[in-house]
Design a protein around this motif. Structure first.
Motif, PDB file in Angstrom:
ATOM      1  N   ALA A  42       0.839  -1.200   0.000  1.00 60.25           N
ATOM      2  CA  ALA A  42       0.000   0.000   0.000  1.00 60.25           C
ATOM      3  C   ALA A  42       0.872   1.247   0.000  1.00 60.25           C
ATOM      4  N   ASN A  43       0.432   2.251  -0.727  1.00 58.23           N
ATOM      5  CA  ASN A  43       1.079   3.563  -0.711  1.00 58.23           C
ATOM      6  C   ASN A  43       0.110   4.509  -0.015  1.00 58.23           C
ATOM      7  N   THR A  44       0.381   4.798   1.241  1.00 61.72           N
ATOM      8  CA  THR A  44      -0.516   5.664   2.014  1.00 61.72           C
ATOM      9  C   THR A  44      -0.141   7.134   1.870  1.00 61.72           C
ATOM     10  N   GLY A  45       0.887   7.416   1.068  1.00 60.77           N
ATOM     11  CA  GLY A  45       1.314   8.797   0.864  1.00 60.77           C
ATOM     12  C   GLY A  45       0.450   9.523  -0.148  1.00 60.77           C
ATOM     13  N   ASP A  46       0.816  10.762  -0.416  1.00 61.36           N
ATOM     14  CA  ASP A  46       0.055  11.560  -1.372  1.00 61.36           C
ATOM     15  C   ASP A  46       0.773  11.726  -2.712  1.00 61.36           C
ATOM     16  N   ARG A  47       1.852  10.953  -2.928  1.00 64.62           N
ATOM     17  CA  ARG A  47       2.577  10.968  -4.202  1.00 64.62           C
ATOM     18  C   ARG A  47       2.771   9.547  -4.705  1.00 64.62           C
ATOM     19  N   ASP A  48       2.760   9.395  -6.033  1.00 65.11           N
ATOM     20  CA  ASP A  48       3.065   8.094  -6.624  1.00 65.11           C
ATOM     21  C   ASP A  48       4.509   7.738  -6.288  1.00 65.11           C
ATOM     22  N   GLY A  49       4.792   6.453  -6.196  1.00 70.27           N
ATOM     23  CA  GLY A  49       6.153   6.051  -5.889  1.00 70.27           C
ATOM     24  C   GLY A  49       6.347   4.557  -6.046  1.00 70.27           C
ATOM     25  N   SER A  50       7.524   4.106  -5.704  1.00 75.74           N
ATOM     26  CA  SER A  50       7.857   2.687  -5.765  1.00 75.74           C
ATOM     27  C   SER A  50       7.995   2.129  -4.355  1.00 75.74           C
ATOM     28  N   GLN A  51       7.606   0.887  -4.202  1.00 76.46           N
ATOM     29  CA  GLN A  51       7.760   0.188  -2.934  1.00 76.46           C
ATOM     30  C   GLN A  51       8.570  -1.077  -3.207  1.00 76.46           C
ATOM     31  N   VAL A  52       9.394  -1.446  -2.251  1.00 75.59           N
ATOM     32  CA  VAL A  52      10.212  -2.652  -2.379  1.00 75.59           C
ATOM     33  C   VAL A  52       9.790  -3.647  -1.311  1.00 75.59           C
ATOM     34  N   VAL A  53       9.614  -4.897  -1.724  1.00 70.80           N
ATOM     35  CA  VAL A  53       9.356  -6.002  -0.798  1.00 70.80           C
ATOM     36  C   VAL A  53      10.603  -6.874  -0.813  1.00 70.80           C
ATOM     37  N   GLN A  54      11.146  -7.160   0.365  1.00 72.96           N
ATOM     38  CA  GLN A  54      12.329  -7.993   0.487  1.00 72.96           C
ATOM     39  C   GLN A  54      11.960  -9.274   1.226  1.00 72.96           C
ATOM     40  N   VAL A  55      12.513 -10.394   0.753  1.00 76.56           N
ATOM     41  CA  VAL A  55      12.259 -11.696   1.378  1.00 76.56           C
ATOM     42  C   VAL A  55      13.606 -12.258   1.824  1.00 76.56           C
ATOM     43  N   TYR A  56      13.693 -12.565   3.113  1.00 76.40           N
ATOM     44  CA  TYR A  56      14.909 -13.122   3.702  1.00 76.40           C
ATOM     45  C   TYR A  56      14.638 -14.554   4.132  1.00 76.40           C
ATOM     46  N   VAL A  57      15.680 -15.370   4.162  1.00 74.60           N
ATOM     47  CA  VAL A  57      15.564 -16.728   4.672  1.00 74.60           C
ATOM     48  C   VAL A  57      16.402 -16.832   5.944  1.00 74.60           C
ATOM     49  N   ALA A  58      15.843 -17.528   6.939  1.00 72.27           N
ATOM     50  CA  ALA A  58      16.530 -17.703   8.221  1.00 72.27           C
ATOM     51  C   ALA A  58      16.386 -19.158   8.659  1.00 72.27           C
ATOM     52  N   PRO A  59      17.508 -19.832   8.931  1.00 75.54           N
ATOM     53  CA  PRO A  59      17.407 -21.190   9.451  1.00 75.54           C
ATOM     54  C   PRO A  59      16.903 -21.151  10.900  1.00 75.54           C
ATOM     55  N   LEU A 117      10.914 -17.824   6.090  1.00 70.76           N
ATOM     56  CA  LEU A 117      11.012 -16.661   5.209  1.00 70.76           C
ATOM     57  C   LEU A 117      10.516 -15.464   5.996  1.00 70.76           C
ATOM     58  N   LEU A 118      11.271 -14.379   5.980  1.00 68.91           N
ATOM     59  CA  LEU A 118      10.908 -13.132   6.651  1.00 68.91           C
ATOM     60  C   LEU A 118      10.667 -12.098   5.563  1.00 68.91           C
ATOM     61  N   ILE A 119       9.527 -11.438   5.611  1.00 69.13           N
ATOM     62  CA  ILE A 119       9.095 -10.571   4.523  1.00 69.13           C
ATOM     63  C   ILE A 119       8.828  -9.174   5.049  1.00 69.13           C
TER      64      ILE A 119
END
Length: 180
Positions: free
Chosen positions: A79-96, A153-155
């Motif tokens: 979700a972009n809750t701001g008042d300007r268009d933009g890019s969002q990044v989703v990162q997925v990490y792995v943890a033993p 997986l941590l997101i």
């Protein structure tokens, strides 16, 4: 690339994403600062698995910026809750969950960048090859190892903010030589 990163670091532009590297606050905070040696023409990496973000996370140091049955597809709403268009990044990490070796708390396994209009929500999808994400090179065996065990997986949107998680299991240990 240097000029572009300098523009981001000094605020001349906003990258609208994460940098592909971590910049320490001080040069002395870099994991390799005191570790630049070799022995018999072999470079020794004393940082072990704590390179880049892993080092800063382990030492809690602040930074300036920072396809088969083995595939997990992660899709989340961004979700972009701001008042300007933009890019969002989703990162997925792995943890033993219970690593059999000295392992960093989490490793980046994949990411996605999506354009999101102001006030809107978009889906971000990341495919993770779990075999590759949890494998490491064994100098003793001279092969890659994917150890059986429980993993998580941590997101989130950064290594410091991973509020979502997904558990998975690798059923059997596998060894191989050569590329992934």
């Amino acid at each position: 690339m240097g000029n572009a990163i300098a523009d981001v670091v000094f605020g001349a532009t906003n990258s609208s994403a994460k940098l592909p590297l971590t910049l320490p606050l001080r040069n002395e905070d870099d994991p390799a600062f005191l570790d630049s040696r070799s022995k018999s023409k072999r470079v020794l990496y004393g940082e072990d698995v704590f390179v880049g973000d892993h080092f800063y996370e382990e030492t809690k140091k602040a930074v300036a910026l920072s396809q088969s049955n083995d595939t997990l597809d992660v899709t989340v709403d961004v979700a972009n809750t701001g008042d300007r268009d933009g890019s969002q990044v989703v990162q997925v990490y792995v943890a033993p969950v219970s690593p059999g070796i000295h392992w960093a708390p989490k490793e980046l396994a994949g990411f996605a960048k999506v354009a999101v209009k102001a006030g809107a929500t978009e889906k971000a999808s990341v495919s993770i090859n779990t075999t590759h994400a949890v494998s490491y090179w064994s100098e003793e065996r001279h092969s890659w190892i994917c150890e059986a065990g429980d993993y998580r997986l941590l997101i989130g949107d950064s290594s410091a903010d991973t509020p979502l998680s997904l558990d998975f299991k690798v059923e059997e240990t596998r060894y191989w030589r050569g590329p992934f």
